[in-house]
Design an enzyme around this catalytic site. Structure first.
Site, short mmCIF file in Angstrom:
data_model
loop_
_atom_site.label_atom_id
_atom_site.label_comp_id
_atom_site.label_asym_id
_atom_site.label_seq_id
_atom_site.Cartn_x
_atom_site.Cartn_y
_atom_site.Cartn_z
N ARG A 53 1.16 -1.07 0.11
CA ARG A 53 -0.03 0.12 -0.11
C ARG A 53 0.77 1.17 0.12
O ARG A 53 0.41 1.94 -1.33
CB ARG A 53 -0.83 -0.07 1.12
CG ARG A 53 -2.20 -0.45 1.09
CD ARG A 53 -3.01 -1.30 2.51
NE ARG A 53 -4.15 0.85 1.99
CZ ARG A 53 -4.97 0.69 1.80
NH1 ARG A 53 -5.44 -0.21 1.39
NH2 ARG A 53 -6.48 1.88 1.33
N LYS A 82 -16.48 9.42 0.60
CA LYS A 82 -17.93 8.28 1.06
C LYS A 82 -18.53 9.36 1.37
O LYS A 82 -17.85 10.67 1.78
CB LYS A 82 -16.97 7.96 2.28
CG LYS A 82 -15.82 6.78 2.61
CD LYS A 82 -16.54 5.78 2.01
CE LYS A 82 -15.30 4.01 1.71
NZ LYS A 82 -14.64 3.93 2.77
N GLN A 94 -5.67 -3.38 -7.45
CA GLN A 94 -5.98 -1.99 -6.46
C GLN A 94 -4.88 -1.16 -5.89
O GLN A 94 -4.36 -1.32 -4.75
CB GLN A 94 -7.05 -2.24 -5.83
CG GLN A 94 -6.98 -1.74 -4.91
CD GLN A 94 -6.42 -2.61 -3.28
OE1 GLN A 94 -6.43 -3.71 -3.95
NE2 GLN A 94 -7.54 -2.47 -2.72
N HIS A 108 -15.82 -4.92 1.74
CA HIS A 108 -16.04 -4.18 1.29
C HIS A 108 -14.58 -5.32 0.94
O HIS A 108 -14.16 -5.86 -0.02
CB HIS A 108 -15.43 -2.96 1.32
CG HIS A 108 -13.75 -2.38 0.47
ND1 HIS A 108 -14.81 -2.33 -0.92
CD2 HIS A 108 -12.81 -2.56 0.42
CE1 HIS A 108 -13.78 -1.37 -1.67
NE2 HIS A 108 -12.67 -2.02 -1.20
N TYR A 168 -10.66 6.16 -11.60
CA TYR A 168 -10.71 7.38 -11.11
C TYR A 168 -11.31 7.90 -9.55
O TYR A 168 -10.66 7.32 -8.58
CB TYR A 168 -13.51 6.71 -11.02
CG TYR A 168 -12.83 5.28 -10.28
CD1 TYR A 168 -13.15 4.10 -11.03
CD2 TYR A 168 -13.76 5.07 -9.33
CE1 TYR A 168 -12.98 2.94 -10.15
CE2 TYR A 168 -13.63 3.38 -9.45
CZ TYR A 168 -13.53 2.77 -9.59
OH TYR A 168 -13.85 1.71 -9.18
N PRO A 169 -11.42 9.01 -8.97
CA PRO A 169 -11.51 9.71 -7.85
C PRO A 169 -12.89 9.21 -6.97
O PRO A 169 -14.29 9.03 -7.59
CB PRO A 169 -11.53 10.83 -8.07
CG PRO A 169 -11.75 11.56 -9.89
CD PRO A 169 -12.31 10.32 -10.19
N MET A 170 -13.40 8.83 -5.87
CA MET A 170 -14.27 9.25 -5.07
C MET A 170 -14.03 9.19 -4.05
O MET A 170 -12.98 9.43 -3.48
CB MET A 170 -13.48 7.10 -5.34
CG MET A 170 -14.73 6.12 -3.78
SD MET A 170 -14.21 5.08 -3.79
CE MET A 170 -15.13 4.83 -2.31
N SER A 201 -19.80 0.74 -1.22
CA SER A 201 -20.26 1.63 -1.94
C SER A 201 -21.63 1.96 -2.55
O SER A 201 -22.16 2.84 -2.76
CB SER A 201 -19.70 1.27 -3.23
OG SER A 201 -18.11 0.75 -3.25
#
Ligand code: 76R
Length: 275
Positions: free
Chosen positions: A156, A174, A211, A198, A170-172, A249
């Site tokens: 990570r 919460k 990812q 998740h 893509y941006p995300m 999500s």
């Protein structure tokens, strides 16, 4: 040319990450003489090698599918001064006005606050697997766990990204809405439980999807950059679809624009772009 003697801007841990997507101004490119075009392409090739030779640095490049952008770079490097310098050099490498910035994202690698801690794992071993603390089996499981978590932390924070052909970015964020859909108002224990769900969905894609979730809170317009690598678009479509049903999500995720890039070496990229 390097900016003289500025102190590096380093994260407490991990790397800065820049996604840089461009259009090619073919009108400007066509005004260059043949020899100038060759020089321009050589300059970009040299710069890319120079960036890649920087310690702890990775530079990936893509042909972007659909006219949202033509080509893109993903730069992973510790020092923000270096990242900023490289970004500006990449923009200019083919000559002024040839690469036109279309989209960019600044984020940082980060560890997750929801990962199982050593203490939590020890409790699970004792209560669920009925292993006695201090026994050889207990110690062995703890060592295996610590090794796994060390690899996970490293993947990570200091990722080593694959050369897989398909990249999805893509941006995300919460959601922080009303009606119980505010992620940040949930108790930690609830968020942790939801994130475990998740991760369970995510792990079924092990080996098919890589990812990298990078944090952009305070750095860019949404809270994370999601970068997925796969060997086919089917895997990308499948995971993003399946994640939509996962509660995290389904209830809490908001998304920005999606981009699909094809990772390829520079000569193929030049050919693809007819440069
Ligand atoms: O193994 C582990 O413990 C990893 C657990 C894990 C965390 C903490 C994990 C696993 N993710 C985590 C955090 Mn993820 N992830 C996304 C998306 O499109 C969508 O609906 C969401 C976009 C995908 C596709 C994906 C895939 N993840 C996060 C975070 C930070 C949340 C926070 O801190 O609040 C976000 C924004 C996010 C989004 N996730 C996985 C995957 C996959 C494939 C895995 C399994 C990885 C593996 O174990 O190999």
């Amino acid at each position: 040319m390097e900016t003289p003697s500025l102190d590096p801007v380093l994260p407490a841990e991990g790397r800065h990450v820049l996604h840089l997507f461009f259009h090619v101004d073919y009108g400007a490119w066509d005004l260059l003489e043949g020899v100038q075009k060759i020089e321009a392409k050589t300059a970009l090739a040299v710069l890319i090698q120079e960036i890649r030779a920087t310690p702890a640095t990775q530079l990936l490049m893509f042909s972007l599918v659909t006219p949202k952008a033509d080509l893109g770079f993903m730069l992973v490097t510790p020092d923000l001064q270096a990242a900023d310098a490289f970004a500006k050099q990449l923009t200019l490498a083919l000559g002024p006005g040839i690469l036109v910035p279309e989209f960019s994202w600044l984020s940082m690698t980060e560890r997750s606050e929801y990962t199982t801690s050593v203490e939590e794992y020890a409790v699970t071993l004792a209560s669920e697997e009925k292993l006695a603390p201090g026994s050889p089996e207990f110690a062995e499981k703890m060592t295996t766990f610590e090794k796994r978590m060390e690899k996970y932390r490293k993947d990570r924070l200091e990722p080593n990204l694959p050369d897989w052909p398909v990249m999805c970015f893509y941006p995300m964020s919460k959601r922080r809405g009303l009606e119980g859909q505010n992620w940040y108002a949930l108790d930690f224990a609830i968020r942790k439980k939801l994130m475990a769900g998740h991760a369970r969905v995510g792990r079924t894609y092990s080996g098919r999807i890589l990812q990298l979730i990078t944090g952009s809170t305070g750095l860019d317009d949404m809270e994370w950059g999601v970068t997925l690598f796969a060997k086919t678009t089917s895997e990308i479509k499948a995971i993003v679809y399946e994640m939509r049903f996962d509660e995290v999500s389904a209830q809490y995720a908001e998304f920005g624009e999606f981009f699909i890039g094809l990772q390829m070496p520079l000569d193929s990229l030049f050919a693809r772009l007819t440069l």
